[in-house]
Write a protein that holds these residues in place. Structure first.
Motif, PDB file in Angstrom:
ATOM      1  N   ILE A  51     -12.307   1.645   2.839  1.00 49.77           N
ATOM      2  CA  ILE A  51     -10.917   1.954   2.507  1.00 49.77           C
ATOM      3  C   ILE A  51     -10.693   3.450   2.644  1.00 49.77           C
ATOM      4  O   ILE A  51     -11.463   4.256   2.118  1.00 49.77           O
ATOM      5  CB  ILE A  51     -10.578   1.497   1.076  1.00 49.77           C
ATOM      6  N   TYR A  62      -7.027  -0.240   4.463  1.00 51.54           N
ATOM      7  CA  TYR A  62      -8.289  -0.795   4.953  1.00 51.54           C
ATOM      8  C   TYR A  62      -8.621  -0.149   6.294  1.00 51.54           C
ATOM      9  O   TYR A  62      -7.885  -0.271   7.250  1.00 51.54           O
ATOM     10  CB  TYR A  62      -8.201  -2.313   5.124  1.00 51.54           C
ATOM     11  N   VAL A  82      -3.643  -1.645   1.246  1.00 50.70           N
ATOM     12  CA  VAL A  82      -4.354  -2.496   0.286  1.00 50.70           C
ATOM     13  C   VAL A  82      -3.366  -3.195  -0.648  1.00 50.70           C
ATOM     14  O   VAL A  82      -3.538  -4.364  -0.985  1.00 50.70           O
ATOM     15  CB  VAL A  82      -5.384  -1.661  -0.515  1.00 50.70           C
TER      16      VAL A  82
END
Length: 87
Positions: A51, A62, A82
């Motif tokens: 991430i 991501y 995310v």
């Protein structure tokens, strides 16, 4: 319990990943992106997600989702926020 949390993990791949990570930590800081070589993580890469964290404005994206995770989830959220694609 051994007193060393990683010492209680039986999976050799996870132990190896932990050792790799710890070797790249400097002065109590997390490894920088340049400290990590994906080729050296080839055995565990299909089971990892990375991430990107941005501070201004704050966001989590991501960067990579391993192929085993994509297969289990049924979709690939690589490059997505995310908050919108919680895995």
């Amino acid at each position: 319990m051994s007193g060393d949390p990683i010492g209680d993990i039986a999976d050799p791949a996870l132990q190896s990943l932990h050792a790799y990570w710890r070797e790249r930590c400097r002065d109590g800081r997390l490894p920088a992106r340049g400290d990590i070589d994906p080729i050296e993580l080839s055995a565990v890469l299909p089971n990892l997600f990375l991430i990107d964290v941005r501070q201004e404005p704050f966001s989590l994206t991501y960067r990579l989702i391993g192929t085993n995770l994509v297969a289990k989830l049924g979709f690939d959220a690589t490059g997505k926020d995310v908050r919108d694609n919680f895995v």
